[in-house]
Design an enzyme around this catalytic site. Structure first.
Site, PDB file in Angstrom:
ATOM      1  N   GLU A   1       8.956   7.275 -17.340  1.00 56.63           N
ATOM      2  CA  GLU A   1       7.575   7.726 -17.560  1.00 56.63           C
ATOM      3  C   GLU A   1       7.049   7.245 -18.906  1.00 56.63           C
ATOM      4  OE1 GLU A   1       7.194  11.911 -15.349  1.00 56.63           O
ATOM      5  OE2 GLU A   1       8.858  11.819 -16.755  1.00 56.63           O
TER       6      GLU A   1
ATOM      7  N   SER B   1      14.700  19.862 -16.992  1.00 52.56           N
ATOM      8  CA  SER B   1      13.519  20.660 -17.311  1.00 52.56           C
ATOM      9  C   SER B   1      13.969  21.835 -18.160  1.00 52.56           C
ATOM     10  CB  SER B   1      12.888  21.150 -16.012  1.00 52.56           C
ATOM     11  OG  SER B   1      12.170  22.331 -16.254  1.00 52.56           O
TER      12      SER B   1
ATOM     13  N   LYS C   1      15.963  20.131 -11.782  1.00 50.40           N
ATOM     14  CA  LYS C   1      15.196  18.907 -12.028  1.00 50.40           C
ATOM     15  C   LYS C   1      15.913  17.933 -12.937  1.00 50.40           C
ATOM     16  CE  LYS C   1      10.785  18.951 -12.330  1.00 50.40           C
ATOM     17  NZ  LYS C   1       9.602  19.151 -13.152  1.00 50.40           N
TER      18      LYS C   1
ATOM     19  N   HIS D   1       0.832  -1.215   0.000  1.00 47.75           N
ATOM     20  CA  HIS D   1       0.000   0.000   0.000  1.00 47.75           C
ATOM     21  C   HIS D   1       0.863   1.260   0.000  1.00 47.75           C
ATOM     22  CE1 HIS D   1      -3.274  -2.708   1.368  1.00 47.75           C
ATOM     23  NE2 HIS D   1      -2.326  -3.203   2.152  1.00 47.75           N
TER      24      HIS D   1
END
Ligand code: ARG
Length: 472
Positions: free
Chosen positions: A273, A260, A266, A139
């Site tokens: 992804e 980025s 970043k 979880h």
């Protein structure tokens, strides 16, 4: 794609991937027609020469698919008297089924090889991290102390199952449908077994209606790819979470992350992804294959043409994802200190407190309650379970008949390190299970690679012998 009805029904855009298979399938067919004296040797020779020239590509002209385009090129090259005999005893229906089976068997073998390579890369990381402690989650909540090697092997095992599924579907794919004709066979005395042998198939799809009109082999192949991509997507998701500043478990090598365009701090995990995103596309491909199939009456229907692009898309996506993930995990830097710190920060060893009391003879339900109140008390006091005192132990033991000193002893010794040492069950995330799992996976991967090489070589050898025979 052209305009009007011809453009609408054309499958030329997808068929580029089938040209070589259509040529080899036609060669084997013609060799058989000649060997069974169905067409004269001279005509066969001319057709085979024209087929060789077609390897450089065939003009689409007014053809609606690659089968028509290839036949037109052969008729042009060999003349109508000879070239016009190539299609004797076959139909485009068994022909396209043949091409698809040849393509899917090659893709299956290629994907199997890449899946085994990725499994090998994961096991490589496992081998280097047999003592790298980390929290295991359920979880997304910390559950138990674990090891990075154990995690990596869990991912490798899922992939090995995918490879096993693919090897299973390979056996059902590698059967020749040629000679089925449009649906019910042909009055020309074709030798189906000979064509199958020439092309390296393990036999024929016997029933002609089934052979020409079924694509469940393709549905099975894409379904395994969809399952495999779902597995890769879970791996990707873990790595995305682990690479956040909040987790900081892993840093990806620069080439697997993108800066980025505006925020210099970043390091976006784009490769991961996209793996997650493309898993969705392969699932879409599976839906496309099965839905073009499900409403179809028996026998070939043009709907089946639509399944081809989806199969090719699934192959392209999976064969892109597997190697890139292999390099990604092999070059990622795992932060041992961060992972250990995370494992030690919470009440992750509560189950170990309970297990220790069980080993001292207390029933599990009782120890579970004790460990639960102890975790709560530790949390309230802002200390790990190992930091509780006799007061908390006394409260936790109240009414259970268990000696508070035994509870305190179990709590004090419930470190992450001790937890990983004490884990005793087969396949556990404890220290003792890791080396055995790593080496057995290595052996398994090597054995499967050998089997795959035998299987691929058998096909390649048959096809190249067939081509040689066609050239003579
Ligand atoms: N282009 C077709 C396909 O991809 C080939 C078979 C055509 N057969 C037919 N009877 N129209 O499925």
């Amino acid at each position: 794609m052209g305009d009007g009805p011809l453009g609408y029904v054309s499958s030329m855009a997808d068929d580029a991937e089938l040209l070589m298979y259509d040529i080899d399938g036609s060669r084997a067919h013609v060799l058989m027609l000649e060997a069974r004296r169905i067409i004269p040797r001279r005509d066969a020779g001319r057709i085979l020469a024209a087929l060789s020239r077609a390897e450089a590509g065939v003009p689409a002209g007014r053809a609606e698919d690659i089968h028509e385009a290839l036949e037109a090129a052969v008729v042009r090259g060999a003349g109508r008297e000879s070239g016009g005999r190539m299609h004797t005893g076959r139909s485009r229906n068994d022909q396209v089924a043949l091409d698809m089976r040849m393509k899917v068997r090659d893709d299956t073998n290629a994907i199997c090889g890449m899946a085994l390579d990725l499994a090998g890369a994961l096991v490589g990381v496992a081998s280097a991290h047999k003592r790298t402690a980390m929290p295991l989650y359920t979880h997304m909540q910390q559950a138990q102390p674990g090891l990075l090697s154990h995690y990596m092997i869990s991912q490798a095992d899922a992939l090995l199952r995918d490879e096993e599924r693919l090897s299973g579907s390979y056996a059902r794919t590698n059967k020749s449908p040629l000679g089925a004709g449009p649906a019910g066979g042909t009055a020309i005395p074709v030798d189906r077994a000979m064509v199958a042998r020439l092309l390296g198939f393990d036999g024929i799809v016997e029933n002609s209606l089934d052979a020409a009109g079924s694509r469940d082999f393709a549905a099975e192949y894409v379904s395994v790819l969809a399952i495999m991509m779902a597995n890769l997507s879970r791996l990707a998701e873990d790595m995305v979470v682990w690479s956040t500043s909040e987790f900081g478990f892993v840093e990806l090598a620069d080439e697997f992350a993108s800066p980025s365009s505006v925020m210099p701090q970043k390091k976006n995990p784009d490769v991961l992804e996209l793996t997650r995103g493309r898993a969705g596309r392969v699932l879409g491909d599976l839906v496309a294959v099965i839905s073009s199939y499900k409403g179809l009456a028996s026998g070939y229907g043009r709907d089946l043409q639509e399944a081809k692009g989806a199969v090719f898309s699934a192959t392209r996506i999976a064969s892109g994802a597997l190697p890139v993930l292999g390099s990604l995990v092999s070059t990622a830097r795992f932060d041992r200190a961060r992972m250990l710190e995370a494992a030690e920060s919470g009440g992750i060893t509560a189950l170990d407190v309970s297990d220790a009391l069980v080993r001292a003879g207390v029933p599990f339900r009782t120890t579970h309650g004790i460990a639960g109140s102890l975790s709560r008390l530790a949390h309230e006091a802002g200390v790990p379970v190992t930091g509780v005192g006799i007061r908390e132990a006394g409260i936790a033991a109240r009414g259970t008949g268990v000696d508070p000193r035994a509870v305190l002893g179990a709590a004090r010794s419930a470190t992450v390190e001790a937890s990983l040492r004490a884990r005793a069950s087969a396949g556990s995330a404890g220290y003792s299970a890791q080396a055995g799992m790593v080496s057995s996976r290595r052996r398994e991967i090597a054995a499967r690679k050998r089997r795959l090489a035998v299987r691929s070589r058998r096909v390649a050898a048959a096809v190249s012998a067939m081509r040689k025979r066609a050239r003579r």
